[in-house]
Design a protein around this motif. Structure first.
Motif, PDB file in Angstrom:
ATOM      1  N   ASP A 102      30.739  62.556  34.397  1.00  0.00           N
ATOM      2  CA  ASP A 102      30.189  61.188  34.517  1.00  0.00           C
ATOM      3  C   ASP A 102      30.084  60.250  34.261  1.00  0.00           C
ATOM      4  O   ASP A 102      31.277  60.224  33.146  1.00  0.00           O
ATOM      5  CB  ASP A 102      28.814  62.099  34.516  1.00  0.00           C
ATOM      6  CG  ASP A 102      28.513  62.277  32.979  1.00  0.00           C
ATOM      7  OD1 ASP A 102      28.821  61.807  32.821  1.00  0.00           O
ATOM      8  OD2 ASP A 102      27.499  62.707  32.671  1.00  0.00           O
ATOM      9  N   ALA A 103      29.487  59.142  35.128  1.00  0.00           N
ATOM     10  CA  ALA A 103      29.877  57.619  33.709  1.00  0.00           C
ATOM     11  C   ALA A 103      29.544  57.490  32.220  1.00  0.00           C
ATOM     12  O   ALA A 103      30.152  56.601  31.572  1.00  0.00           O
ATOM     13  CB  ALA A 103      28.769  56.949  34.375  1.00  0.00           C
ATOM     14  N   GLU A 104      28.882  58.010  31.609  1.00  0.00           N
ATOM     15  CA  GLU A 104      28.379  58.346  30.164  1.00  0.00           C
ATOM     16  C   GLU A 104      29.171  59.028  29.367  1.00  0.00           C
ATOM     17  O   GLU A 104      29.922  58.400  28.916  1.00  0.00           O
ATOM     18  CB  GLU A 104      27.385  59.576  30.097  1.00  0.00           C
ATOM     19  CG  GLU A 104      26.682  58.631  28.394  1.00  0.00           C
ATOM     20  CD  GLU A 104      26.507  57.565  27.671  1.00  0.00           C
ATOM     21  OE1 GLU A 104      27.278  57.209  26.642  1.00  0.00           O
ATOM     22  OE2 GLU A 104      26.040  56.598  28.656  1.00  0.00           O
ATOM     23  N   SER A 117      26.902  53.290  36.707  1.00  0.00           N
ATOM     24  CA  SER A 117      26.252  54.317  36.763  1.00  0.00           C
ATOM     25  C   SER A 117      26.122  54.377  38.493  1.00  0.00           C
ATOM     26  O   SER A 117      25.777  55.662  39.094  1.00  0.00           O
ATOM     27  CB  SER A 117      25.423  54.417  35.603  1.00  0.00           C
ATOM     28  OG  SER A 117      24.330  54.065  35.656  1.00  0.00           O
ATOM     29  N   SER A 118      25.422  53.279  38.389  1.00  0.00           N
ATOM     30  CA  SER A 118      24.837  52.846  40.550  1.00  0.00           C
ATOM     31  C   SER A 118      25.806  53.439  41.274  1.00  0.00           C
ATOM     32  O   SER A 118      25.742  53.368  42.158  1.00  0.00           O
ATOM     33  CB  SER A 118      23.764  52.489  40.058  1.00  0.00           C
ATOM     34  OG  SER A 118      23.046  52.049  38.906  1.00  0.00           O
ATOM     35  N   ARG A 155      26.974  49.162  32.203  1.00  0.00           N
ATOM     36  CA  ARG A 155      26.868  50.481  32.126  1.00  0.00           C
ATOM     37  C   ARG A 155      25.750  50.879  33.354  1.00  0.00           C
ATOM     38  O   ARG A 155      25.809  52.287  34.264  1.00  0.00           O
ATOM     39  CB  ARG A 155      25.810  50.996  30.932  1.00  0.00           C
ATOM     40  CG  ARG A 155      27.133  51.110  29.840  1.00  0.00           C
ATOM     41  CD  ARG A 155      26.823  50.938  28.750  1.00  0.00           C
ATOM     42  NE  ARG A 155      25.359  49.674  27.817  1.00  0.00           N
ATOM     43  CZ  ARG A 155      25.142  50.021  26.924  1.00  0.00           C
ATOM     44  NH1 ARG A 155      25.171  50.934  26.301  1.00  0.00           N
ATOM     45  NH2 ARG A 155      24.980  48.979  26.376  1.00  0.00           N
ATOM     46  N   HIS A 156      25.034  49.820  33.943  1.00  0.00           N
ATOM     47  CA  HIS A 156      23.855  50.195  34.820  1.00  0.00           C
ATOM     48  C   HIS A 156      24.624  50.175  36.065  1.00  0.00           C
ATOM     49  O   HIS A 156      24.929  50.818  37.043  1.00  0.00           O
ATOM     50  CB  HIS A 156      22.697  49.547  34.301  1.00  0.00           C
ATOM     51  CG  HIS A 156      21.791  49.663  35.794  1.00  0.00           C
ATOM     52  ND1 HIS A 156      21.716  49.010  37.331  1.00  0.00           N
ATOM     53  CD2 HIS A 156      20.446  50.753  36.238  1.00  0.00           C
ATOM     54  CE1 HIS A 156      21.209  48.789  38.286  1.00  0.00           C
ATOM     55  NE2 HIS A 156      20.475  49.961  37.494  1.00  0.00           N
TER      56      HIS A 156
END
Length: 637
Positions: free
Chosen positions: A528-530, A500-501, A496-497
């Motif tokens: 967004d990513a989430e 999102s990055s 997940r990091h």
């Protein structure tokens, strides 16, 4: 008393210490995240804790009777076992009790004996104590949470992929009894939904655990202490990974200031000594020389990332990289993975492909590189593409070659120094370059594969799980290089990091309602990513009943029709009351230990219980439909 105590541990191989002066404890409430670069000694420490390796110095004190459950990265399983058979082996005590209960029940049918009754009651009481009657539900819960539906439970373990076998090992460990759980990179073959499930499982677990992971978000959610191995030493920080990272940055800044201040002092003192050793201040110079010799020198802080990557492109591609128009694709004609796909990729976009395991992400990657065909629609591929494809299984590495030969085969005209210098950027130094690919660890293979791909100077990177097996240092170096990359990136990841990055666009495998059915497709949401992750792992629900359609004119409802619906409702409700009464009788008999003297009766009662519960659910569904129909008719008047 602590479960595990490590006191002044040290271990050496070939005269070189891998770990030195290790002191730590694992308590009954420990929640530990163990981190460190690949090759730093994490697995070595775990093996000393288990007693598999003997330390060169120091000792490990283990609490009496302490049972350790350990998930290693490359476990070997018996291929002929079935999945369900292996899962049931996790609790040999329950399996033995069940066999004993069945044997005693058989003996009772042959001869009614008080001694056998007494022994059977004792076995049943023991089964209640150890949770034997709930164990089947626990097996179902764990297996299905880790992506194994009932349809594959009787499949041979040898027929599962390597990643699936790792998940099978994880399921086995979570089902067995232990005092300490040790997991070595458990998230490598889990999708995001499974990782979240494992996070929740561990957080609710009452047993202590030590988890090796390079997943920042996972460590933040499960760790209360971080054990970090750096330069053969173990540093312990209370809190999760974010707490550790902040503390480490502060400590490094402080150490850097102390290092610079000491270096200035040493430089000035050496200048004084050199100037005055043979002069009038010889005595002072000698005194300062002795002081320098006794001084404990502050080490220069390790800046973190040792690997500095730069991914260059030889030439840019066109603006349109891929365009899908009403595309459907699958595996053969039986398994349709996605349909009605209308998405596009453009130059310099960074696209994350998100979806659960088995939805078709890897197939999509192969479709993009021309190794898989579409079933219908049109796939436009842009001009001037130079593609580098990272396969999570590193299938294209020749295991008979050495590390140096692997790269040198790509650039045979380059001198040895060039090849060694390039490999050093990816952490291969000294004897590492002469290792055969077949003996490399997962992390080493990943680094070697990346070194080959990056050397090709592509303008399009297609990456399938590029961070699997990479330590945090290499993960950060790769992420930084990809953020600076001048071309297009399409990647699959469950980190997940990392998602999102890096990503600013998402291709999300979704299940969409179309008419009265649910279809699999790929969407390109503006999220967004989430939110994109939530969309990928959400399940749509078909409407249970057809909504009432507006009628231009109200008409009178036939009262006989309303009466018939009411009569049917009454009959269903009466049936349900009778079936629930019978269900209570069955539960009463199953709660009576004497019932288990007749195994065939137990099976019969369990089967009747299942049929009644299914019928009650069916009645509830029919009642709901009839009530809706009744209300529609009443409201139409």
């Amino acid at each position: 008393m602590s479960l595990i105590q490590c006191i002044d541990l040290g271990i050496e191989f070939s005269g070189k210490y891998i770990l030195k002066d290790i002191n730590c404890t694992i308590e009954h409430n420990s929640r530990i995240g163990l981190i460190g670069s690949n090759g730093s000694g994490k697995t070595t420490l775990i093996k000393m804790i288990q007693g598999v390796l003997r330390p060169t110095e120091g000792k490990v004190i283990k609490a009496k009777g302490c049972k350790i459950a350990y998930l290693e990265q490359n476990a070997t399983l018996e291929p002929e076992l079935t999945l369900i058979g292996y899962a049931e082996m996790a609790r040999a005590d329950i399996r033995n009790l069940k066999h004993r209960m069945e044997a005693l029940s058989t003996r009772l049918r042959e001869k009614d004996d008080d001694a056998i009754h007494k022994e059977l009651n004792a076995v049943i009481e023991k089964m209640h104590q150890v949770g034997a009657f709930e164990h089947e539900n626990e097996i179902s819960f764990v297996l299905q949470s880790l992506g194994f539906p009932e349809t594959v439970w009787h499949k041979r373990i040898g027929d599962f992929s390597g990643g699936e076998q790792t998940r099978i090992c994880l399921a086995y460990l979570l089902l067995c009894r232990y005092d300490l759980l040790i997991l070595d990179e458990p998230t490598n073959h889990l999708d995001i939904a499974m990782i979240r499930w494992l996070e929740k499982y561990l957080s609710e677990n009452t047993k202590p655990y030590l988890v090796v992971s390079h997943d920042r978000v996972f460590l933040d959610n499960i760790a209360r202490s971080i054990y970090a191995i750096e330069n053969g030493k173990l540093n312990i920080t209370k809190g999760n990974y974010s707490s550790y990272y902040e503390a480490r940055q502060i400590a490094m800044m402080s150490q850097q200031r102390q290092f610079e201040r000491q270096q200035r002092f040493i430089s000035e003192t050496e200048a004084f000594i050199q100037k005055n050793m043979a002069g009038q201040k010889t005595k002072q110079a000698k005194s300062r020389l002795k002081m320098l010799e006794k001084m404990e020198v502050i080490a220069k802080p390790n800046a973190g990332k040792q690997v500095q990557l730069k991914i260059k492109t030889s030439a840019r591609s066109g603006n349109d990289v891929y365009r899908f128009q009403d595309v459907s694709f699958g595996i053969g004609s039986d398994l349709l993975l996605a349909q009605d796909v209308n998405i596009a990729a453009y130059w310099q976009e960074r696209i994350a492909v998100i979806g659960p395991n088995g939805c078709g992400k890897s197939t999509l990657m192969k479709l993009l590189i021309g190794k898989h065909g579409i079933l219908s629609g049109h796939l436009y591929t842009g001009a001037s593409l130079k593609v580098a494809y990272y396969d999570q299984h590193q299938c294209e590495l020749d295991e008979n070659l050495t590390v140096m030969q692997t790269l040198w085969n790509i650039v045979p005209a380059e001198p040895q120094g060039y090849v060694l210098s390039w490999l050093a950027r990816f952490g291969f130094r000294g004897d590492d370059v002469d290792k055969q690919v077949a003996v490399l660890s997962g992390g080493e293979k990943s680094r070697l594969y990346l070194s080959v791909l990056i050397h090709e100077k592509p303008n399009l990177l297609i990456l399938d799980e590029p961070t699997n097996h990479l330590d945090i240092s290499m993960h950060d170096a790769l992420l930084e290089a990809l953020q600076d990359f001048d071309g297009t990136i399409i990647f699959v990841s469950h980190d997940r990091h990392f998602i999102s990055s890096l990503a600013h666009k998402y291709w999300v495998f979704t299940r969409r309602i179309q008419g009265n059915s649910i279809i699999n497709t790929i969407e390109e949401p503006d999220l967004d990513a989430e939110a994109a992750i939530e969309l990928a792992f959400s399940e749509p629900e078909l409407p249970k009943h057809k909504p009432a359609t507006a009628k231009p004119k109200k008409r009178k409802t036939n009262p006989w029709l309303l009466e018939q619906i009411q009569n049917e409702l009454n009959a269903l409700q009466d049936e349900k009351v009778e079936r629930l009464r019978r269900l209570n009788e069955i539960h009463g008999r199953l709660a009576d230990s004497t019932t288990y003297s007749d195994s065939s009766m137990v099976k019969k009662l369990n089967e009747e219980e299942r049929i009644i519960q299914a019928r009650c659910a069916d009645i509830d569904e029919k009642v709901l439909g009839l009530e809706d129909e009744y209300l529609l008719l009443v409201c139409d008047e």
